[in-house]
Design an enzyme around this catalytic site. Structure first.
Site, mmCIF file in Angstrom:
data_model
loop_
_atom_site.group_PDB
_atom_site.id
_atom_site.type_symbol
_atom_site.label_atom_id
_atom_site.label_comp_id
_atom_site.label_asym_id
_atom_site.label_seq_id
_atom_site.Cartn_x
_atom_site.Cartn_y
_atom_site.Cartn_z
ATOM 1 C CG HIS A 194 0.042 -17.195 0.102
ATOM 2 N ND1 HIS A 194 1.181 -17.135 0.879
ATOM 3 C CD2 HIS A 194 0.470 -17.263 -1.188
ATOM 4 C CE1 HIS A 194 2.239 -17.176 0.095
ATOM 5 N NE2 HIS A 194 1.842 -17.249 -1.158
ATOM 6 C CG ASP A 197 9.231 -24.346 -0.963
ATOM 7 O OD1 ASP A 197 9.049 -24.494 -2.189
ATOM 8 O OD2 ASP A 197 9.313 -23.225 -0.420
ATOM 9 N NE ARG A 207 10.509 -23.744 -8.558
ATOM 10 C CZ ARG A 207 9.534 -23.102 -7.908
ATOM 11 N NH1 ARG A 207 9.326 -23.337 -6.631
ATOM 12 N NH2 ARG A 207 8.756 -22.258 -8.513
ATOM 13 C CB SER A 240 6.711 -23.683 -4.128
ATOM 14 O OG SER A 240 7.289 -22.728 -3.303
ATOM 15 C CE LYS A 246 6.396 -21.793 0.501
ATOM 16 N NZ LYS A 246 7.315 -20.957 -0.209
HETATM 17 N N1 URA Z 1 6.276 -18.111 -3.811
HETATM 18 C C1 URA Z 1 6.640 -19.325 -3.293
HETATM 19 O O1 URA Z 1 6.540 -19.555 -2.100
HETATM 20 N N2 URA Z 1 7.096 -20.263 -4.167
HETATM 21 C C2 URA Z 1 7.211 -20.050 -5.492
HETATM 22 O O2 URA Z 1 7.620 -20.944 -6.207
HETATM 23 C C3 URA Z 1 6.841 -18.800 -6.001
HETATM 24 C C4 URA Z 1 6.360 -17.840 -5.121
#
Ligand code: URA
Length: 439
Positions: A82, A161, A168, A183, A187
């Site tokens: 990621h 999220d 946010r 966050s 995932k």
């Molecule tokens: N990428 C994400 O998935 N979440 C965040 O808060 C920032 C970057």
């Protein structure tokens, strides 16, 4: 339990209990706690932070808010990689087929781009016929059959999220290490992989502009991953300039293919090689006991699958498995072509000293390659090829970059913004290394 008391507790800098974290995440996801109270709590978290236990609990509660992939049907360790997001970052398109060609099992869900930052799914969708929407069954079967898959996140993956991020985004509470880490990691954990390698970007095109905050984010995410039983590690990498030459979806796919053919841009090739080597080490492909020898074995194996064409074959197999036409690998004109191209020249001679990479990403976005709002559509052929890297000598007589777009009316603005994104100096300049630290 009252939301008012939870907000007040965090405002005073106290740690929240597991029950309090569950109460607000579940209550908000199910629509029982109003946006204004969650906004206040998010701001308190931004200002006072969360400790490791709170951040891990927040991540796990978010993960459990929706579907959690069960990949246990796939034999062996499942790998994921990621990136925290950058400009021109097409490393996933190289790392996945290289790892699959080495016998790894890559099971990855990717996102779409927003604003200056691109997303892997948008890049893959620029391939004619390619489908990024897969059922769970098709996702698992593809990994079993060809060793790799890359699909869009399912609609019910971490719904907490989706709601929290939207809030946010409009309440100036994105830039909290705990909130970013939970966050991203919720995932990753819900996607089911056993091995997670994080590429944490740092610099003018990244969330984390300073090295110290990138390192803190990396360490926080590693702890969460390891606390949840996943092998997690990170590289901190440079995002003070776009990665490679290409920014924009189909242009980036073509540049990734160049790396797979063994003739990619130097810094891009180096970071891909390092990401693959780290995944190789993390996923026990080698049984070599000596650490230095293990890394050397990894680099050698990676170079071999690229030189032999096995990694490129794997990429073609992957494209076809998801319905795409792989003929663009031999003939790039098979991809959508832009209506307009414009060469850009710098206005003075000198050395390329610095770059605001986010500005470069915004130029690509206004050319049509990105979205300003989530619902915007994108032009797969739009983007920029930048011929020079930081530290290079620049002459005002040579083509610095080329813009690609279907929108003729924005070319003047895009050209001016691109030139303004770079600083040309009379003095020799040097770029920082692309791979900054292994964690
Ligand atoms: N990428 C994400 O998935 N979440 C965040 O808060 C920032 C970057």
């Amino acid at each position: 339990m009252r939301m008012y008391d939870i907000i007040d507790k965090k405002k005073r800098g106290e740690a929240l209990t597991d029950e309090e974290i569950e109460f607000f995440v579940k209550g908000f996801t199910e629509g029982e706690i109003p946006d204004y109270q969650v906004s206040a709590l998010l701001m308190a978290i931004c200002l006072k932070g969360m400790n490791e236990e709170e951040t891990t609990k927040l991540t796990m509660t978010m993960m459990e808010s929706g579907d959690v992939m069960d990949l246990s049907d796939i034999p062996g360790l499942k790998l994921d990689k990621h990136s925290t997001g950058g400009i021109g970052d097409k490393t996933t398109l190289v790392v996945e087929p290289v790892m699959a060609a080495l016998g790894g099992k890559v099971a990855k869900m990717s996102g779409r781009g927003l604003g200056a930052t691109g997303g892997t799914i948008d890049k893959l969708d620029s391939i004619p016929g390619f489908s990024s929407e897969l059922t769970e069954e098709a996702f698992i079967n593809q990994v079993k059959e060809i060793g790799m898959v890359d699909a869009a996140q399912t609609k019910n993956l971490v719904p907490a999220d989706k709601k929290l991020y939207s809030l946010r985004d409009v309440t100036a509470t994105v830039d909290s290490i705990s909130l970013i880490a939970s966050s991203i990691m919720s995932k990753k954990l819900a996607s089911g992989a056993d091995v997670i390698l994080l590429d944490v970007k740092c610099g003018s095109g990244a969330f984390m502009r300073e090295y110290e905050s990138a390192e803190m984010l990396a360490e926080t995410m590693i702890k969460i991953g390891n606390n949840c039983g996943r092998r997690t590690a990170a590289l901190i990498t440079d995002m003070d300039q776009p990665l490679g030459h290409a920014v924009g979806n189909s242009l980036e796919v073509l540049e990734a293919v160049e790396v797979l053919k063994g003739c990619g841009e130097e810094r891009l090739t180096e970071i891909c090689r390092e990401l693959c080597a780290y995944l190789y080490i993390m996923s026990d492909i080698s049984d070599e006991a000596d650490e230095d020898k293990r890394w050397n074995e990894a680099y050698k194996a990676i170079d071999e699958v690229i030189a032999s064409g096995k990694a490129l074959d794997k990429f073609r197999q992957f494209v076809k498995a998801q319905g795409g036409d792989d003929s663009f690998v031999d003939d790039p004109s098979k991809l959508k072509q832009p209506l307009y191209k414009r060469d850009v020249y710098m206005d003075k001679d000198g050395y390329l000293e610095s770059c605001d990479a986010t500005k470069v990403g915004m130029v690509s976005c206004i050319l049509g390659a990105g979205r300003v709002r989530k619902e915007d559509s994108i032009d797969s052929s739009a983007g920029i090829i930048i011929n020079k890297k930081l530290g290079d000598r620049i002459s005002k007589d040579e083509v610095f970059a080329t813009l690609y777009t279907d929108k003729e009316d924005i070319l003047d603005q895009a050209e001016a913004d691109l030139i303004a994104a770079y600083n040309v100096s009379d003095n020799e300049a040097e770029a920082r290394p692309v791979v900054i630290k292994r964690i």
